[in-house]
Design an enzyme around this catalytic site. Structure first.
Site, PDB file in Angstrom:
ATOM      1  N   MET A 154      76.338 -86.044  63.972  1.00  0.00           N
ATOM      2  CA  MET A 154      77.515 -85.262  64.311  1.00  0.00           C
ATOM      3  C   MET A 154      78.458 -85.355  63.492  1.00  0.00           C
ATOM      4  O   MET A 154      79.773 -85.386  63.880  1.00  0.00           O
ATOM      5  CB  MET A 154      77.917 -85.603  65.993  1.00  0.00           C
ATOM      6  CG  MET A 154      78.861 -84.355  66.472  1.00  0.00           C
ATOM      7  SD  MET A 154      78.177 -82.711  66.629  1.00  0.00           S
ATOM      8  CE  MET A 154      77.903 -82.700  68.613  1.00  0.00           C
ATOM      9  N   GLY A 155      78.217 -85.094  62.350  1.00  0.00           N
ATOM     10  CA  GLY A 155      79.292 -85.093  61.163  1.00  0.00           C
ATOM     11  C   GLY A 155      79.879 -83.559  61.048  1.00  0.00           C
ATOM     12  O   GLY A 155      79.633 -82.614  62.086  1.00  0.00           O
ATOM     13  N   ARG A 156      80.545 -83.275  59.843  1.00  0.00           N
ATOM     14  CA  ARG A 156      80.838 -81.880  59.707  1.00  0.00           C
ATOM     15  C   ARG A 156      80.009 -80.612  59.934  1.00  0.00           C
ATOM     16  O   ARG A 156      80.403 -80.097  60.851  1.00  0.00           O
ATOM     17  CB  ARG A 156      81.306 -81.733  58.298  1.00  0.00           C
ATOM     18  CG  ARG A 156      82.710 -82.275  57.894  1.00  0.00           C
ATOM     19  CD  ARG A 156      83.078 -81.965  56.695  1.00  0.00           C
ATOM     20  NE  ARG A 156      82.257 -83.113  55.846  1.00  0.00           N
ATOM     21  CZ  ARG A 156      82.387 -84.079  55.059  1.00  0.00           C
ATOM     22  NH1 ARG A 156      83.679 -84.264  55.122  1.00  0.00           N
ATOM     23  NH2 ARG A 156      81.625 -84.726  54.379  1.00  0.00           N
ATOM     24  N   ILE A 157      78.812 -81.031  59.434  1.00  0.00           N
ATOM     25  CA  ILE A 157      77.793 -79.886  59.687  1.00  0.00           C
ATOM     26  C   ILE A 157      77.255 -79.906  61.086  1.00  0.00           C
ATOM     27  O   ILE A 157      77.070 -78.826  61.649  1.00  0.00           O
ATOM     28  CB  ILE A 157      76.674 -79.910  58.595  1.00  0.00           C
ATOM     29  CG1 ILE A 157      77.248 -79.849  57.019  1.00  0.00           C
ATOM     30  CG2 ILE A 157      75.532 -78.803  58.722  1.00  0.00           C
ATOM     31  CD1 ILE A 157      76.178 -79.947  56.107  1.00  0.00           C
ATOM     32  N   THR A 234      67.886 -79.040  58.343  1.00  0.00           N
ATOM     33  CA  THR A 234      68.457 -78.412  56.812  1.00  0.00           C
ATOM     34  C   THR A 234      69.249 -79.656  56.295  1.00  0.00           C
ATOM     35  O   THR A 234      69.951 -79.526  55.361  1.00  0.00           O
ATOM     36  CB  THR A 234      69.561 -77.721  57.205  1.00  0.00           C
ATOM     37  OG1 THR A 234      70.717 -78.011  58.223  1.00  0.00           O
ATOM     38  CG2 THR A 234      68.923 -76.446  57.930  1.00  0.00           C
ATOM     39  N   SER A 235      68.720 -81.096  56.543  1.00  0.00           N
ATOM     40  CA  SER A 235      69.436 -82.072  55.786  1.00  0.00           C
ATOM     41  C   SER A 235      68.612 -82.798  54.641  1.00  0.00           C
ATOM     42  O   SER A 235      68.836 -81.976  53.434  1.00  0.00           O
ATOM     43  CB  SER A 235      69.705 -83.240  56.879  1.00  0.00           C
ATOM     44  OG  SER A 235      68.126 -83.811  57.344  1.00  0.00           O
ATOM     45  N   ARG A 236      67.634 -83.471  54.735  1.00  0.00           N
ATOM     46  CA  ARG A 236      66.810 -83.840  53.638  1.00  0.00           C
ATOM     47  C   ARG A 236      65.628 -84.050  54.336  1.00  0.00           C
ATOM     48  O   ARG A 236      65.127 -84.612  55.264  1.00  0.00           O
ATOM     49  CB  ARG A 236      67.198 -85.296  53.022  1.00  0.00           C
ATOM     50  CG  ARG A 236      68.441 -85.018  52.165  1.00  0.00           C
ATOM     51  CD  ARG A 236      68.361 -84.293  50.893  1.00  0.00           C
ATOM     52  NE  ARG A 236      69.484 -84.205  50.192  1.00  0.00           N
ATOM     53  CZ  ARG A 236      70.272 -83.352  50.095  1.00  0.00           C
ATOM     54  NH1 ARG A 236      70.067 -82.260  50.802  1.00  0.00           N
ATOM     55  NH2 ARG A 236      71.321 -83.154  49.208  1.00  0.00           N
ATOM     56  N   GLU A 265      60.101 -82.389  47.645  1.00  0.00           N
ATOM     57  CA  GLU A 265      60.376 -80.968  47.041  1.00  0.00           C
ATOM     58  C   GLU A 265      60.005 -81.143  45.385  1.00  0.00           C
ATOM     59  O   GLU A 265      60.413 -82.077  44.858  1.00  0.00           O
ATOM     60  CB  GLU A 265      61.892 -80.699  47.148  1.00  0.00           C
ATOM     61  CG  GLU A 265      62.150 -80.477  48.487  1.00  0.00           C
ATOM     62  CD  GLU A 265      63.754 -80.175  48.982  1.00  0.00           C
ATOM     63  OE1 GLU A 265      64.389 -79.641  48.218  1.00  0.00           O
ATOM     64  OE2 GLU A 265      63.968 -80.351  50.103  1.00  0.00           O
ATOM     65  N   HIS A 283      65.001 -74.642  50.612  1.00  0.00           N
ATOM     66  CA  HIS A 283      66.452 -75.287  50.279  1.00  0.00           C
ATOM     67  C   HIS A 283      67.645 -74.571  49.894  1.00  0.00           C
ATOM     68  O   HIS A 283      68.160 -74.720  48.856  1.00  0.00           O
ATOM     69  CB  HIS A 283      66.104 -76.539  49.496  1.00  0.00           C
ATOM     70  CG  HIS A 283      67.324 -77.665  49.356  1.00  0.00           C
ATOM     71  ND1 HIS A 283      66.906 -79.055  49.293  1.00  0.00           N
ATOM     72  CD2 HIS A 283      68.398 -77.845  49.824  1.00  0.00           C
ATOM     73  CE1 HIS A 283      67.794 -79.699  49.419  1.00  0.00           C
ATOM     74  NE2 HIS A 283      68.814 -79.015  49.958  1.00  0.00           N
TER      75      HIS A 283
HETATM   76  C1  DGY Z   1      73.358 -80.552  49.687  1.00  0.00           C
HETATM   77  O1  DGY Z   1      74.710 -80.169  48.925  1.00  0.00           O
HETATM   78  O2  DGY Z   1      73.046 -81.593  49.628  1.00  0.00           O
HETATM   79  C2  DGY Z   1      72.770 -79.409  49.993  1.00  0.00           C
HETATM   80  O3  DGY Z   1      71.485 -80.033  50.553  1.00  0.00           O
HETATM   81  C3  DGY Z   1      72.702 -78.265  49.167  1.00  0.00           C
HETATM   82  O4  DGY Z   1      72.054 -77.134  49.697  1.00  0.00           O
END
Ligand code: DGY
Length: 317
Positions: A154-157, A234-236, A265, A283
Site C-alpha cells: 500500500m505505497g504510492r501506487i 504491474t510491479s515486477r 523479461e 511492461h
Molecule cells: C518503473 O519505473 O519501475 C516501472 O516499472 C516503469 O514502467
C-alpha cells in the site's frame, strides 16, 4: 570541460536538452537495449549514468566507471542496480518515484477491467471473425463493482489504485510489510497476507522486487485464493513464481490474471502466451507521453543535482 553523462538509451527530448547544458552526452545510438558488455564499454569515462530498468547495473558495470558519481535510473524500481555496492563507493543512486504513480494506477485498472471482463479474449474473438451475433452466454466475465480488492503493497501506487476502487464501491483490504506512515484517504482494512489471499476477489501487487518479495506469490499462495480470483501484476514479474501462475491459470485454480511484467523479461513462456485467461501487456505501466517526459526530466534533475553537489529530488541511498 563538461563531465560525461552516459545514457544507455535515448529518453524524451526535453530531458536531453536539459542535460546537454551540463554534460557532454554519450547516448546509445541504437533504438535497442545495450548489452551488458556495451554498457561496460560505454560507461568507462562517465561521471553520470542514466540507465533503464532493463540494464543490469551490477558490480562489473559500476567498477568499469572509476569516475562515476551518480546512477540515475529512468524508473521507480531499482532492483536492477547494485545499490549496496554503489553506496560503498559513494555513488548516488536515484530513481523517479511519484511522477508515474497515477499512470501506473490507471494501467492497473485497465488490467483489472480487461481481466475480469475478458476484454483481450473478446477482441481476439471479434478480429478472428468469430462474432456471429449476440449470445446469452458469450464471454461471461466477472463483475468488478462492489467486489473486494486486495492490495499487496500500500505505497504510492497501491493507494492510487485504491482511490480509483472507491468509484466502484469496492471493499478494500490490504497487506503491507511495514506500518504506513500516513493516514489513508479512503476506507481500507489492513489484514495478513493469508487473509488477503483468501478474501480478495481481485488481488493486485504493488511491491518492489527484493530478496523478501521474490516469489512472494507461489504455489501455497495460489492454493489460498478463491477460484474466482483475479491476480494483477504491474510491479515486477519475479514477485510471482511464473510457473505456478501458469499452473493456476491452466487448471482454473484462479479465474484470470492481468500482467504487465514477467519473471524473465522480455521472455514470456510459450505456455503463458497460449492461455486465454490472462491479459498480457509489454511492461507499459508508466508509458504515457506525459509521464515518460516527467520521468526523463526527473532522471535529468537527479543527475544534475548530484553533479552540482546538491541533494537530488529522489535518491535511494
Ligand atoms: C518503473 O519505473 O519501475 C516501472 O516499472 C516503469 O514502467
Amino acid at each position: 570541460m563538461k563531465p560525461v553523462l552516459f545514457l544507455t538509451r535515448r529518453i524524451p527530448e526535453p530531458a536531453i536538452k536539459m542535460l546537454e547544458e551540463k554534460f557532454t552526452l554519450k547516448i546509445n545510438p541504437y533504438n535497442l537495449a545495450l548489452t551488458h558488455q556495451e554498457i561496460i564499454e560505454g560507461i568507462e569515462d562517465a561521471e553520470a549514468l542514466i540507465c533503464l530498468l532493463t540494464d543490469n547495473i551490477d558490480k562489473e558495470v559500476i567498477s568499469a566507471a572509476p569516475k562515476l558519481k551518480v546512477i540515475s535510473s529512468y524508473a521507480v524500481g531499482y532492483n536492477n542496480i547494485d545499490v549496496e555496492y554503489a553506496t560503498q563507493l559513494g555513488i548516488a543512486v536515484c530513481n523517479t518515484p511519484g511522477v508515474l504513480t497515477e499512470t501506473t494506477a490507471d494501467l492497473t485498472w485497465a488490467l483489472i477491467l480487461a481481466s475480469c471482463r475478458r476484454i483481450s479474449e473478446s477482441e481476439r474473438f471479434v478480429r478472428n471473425g468469430n462474432f456471429k451475433g449476440w449470445e446469452p452466454m458469450l464471454m461471461l466475465g466477472l463483475d468488478v463493482y462492489e467486489k473486494t480488492l486486495g492490495i499487496i503493497g500500500m505505497g504510492r501506487i497501491g493507494q492510487a489504485v485504491a482511490k480509483r476502487a472507491t468509484g466502484f464501491e469496492m471493499r478494500i483490504i490490504y497487506y503491507n510489510d511495514s506500518s504506513l506512515s500516513q493516514t489513508l484517504a479512503f476506507e481500507a482494512r489492513e489484514v495478513t497476507l493469508k487473509t488477503l489471499l483468501q478474501e480478495a476477489d481481485i488481488i493486485t501487487l504493488h511491491l518492489p522486487l527484493t530478496k523478501e518479495t521474490f516469489h512472494l506469490i507461489s504455489k501455497e499462495e495460489f492454493a489460498l485464493m478463491k477460484e474466482s480470483a483475479v491476480l494483477i501484476n504491474t510491479s515486477r514479474g519475479a514477485v510471482i513464481e511464473e510457473k505456478e501462475l501458469i499452473k493456476a491459470l491452466k487448471t482454473k485454480r484462479i479465474f484470470a490474471a492481468g500482467l504487465d511484467v514477467y519473471e524473465n523479461e522480455p521472455d514470456i513462456p510459450q505456455e503463458l502466451l497460449a492461455l486465454e485467461n490472462v491479459v498480457l501487456l509489454p511492461h507499459i505501466g508508466s508509458a504515457s507521453i506525459e509521464t515518460r517526459t516527467k520521468m526523463a526530466l526527473l532522471a535529468a534533475e537527479n543527475a544534475i543535482a548530484v553533479m552540482e553537489g546538491k541533494e537530488p529530488p529522489a535518491k535511494v541511498n
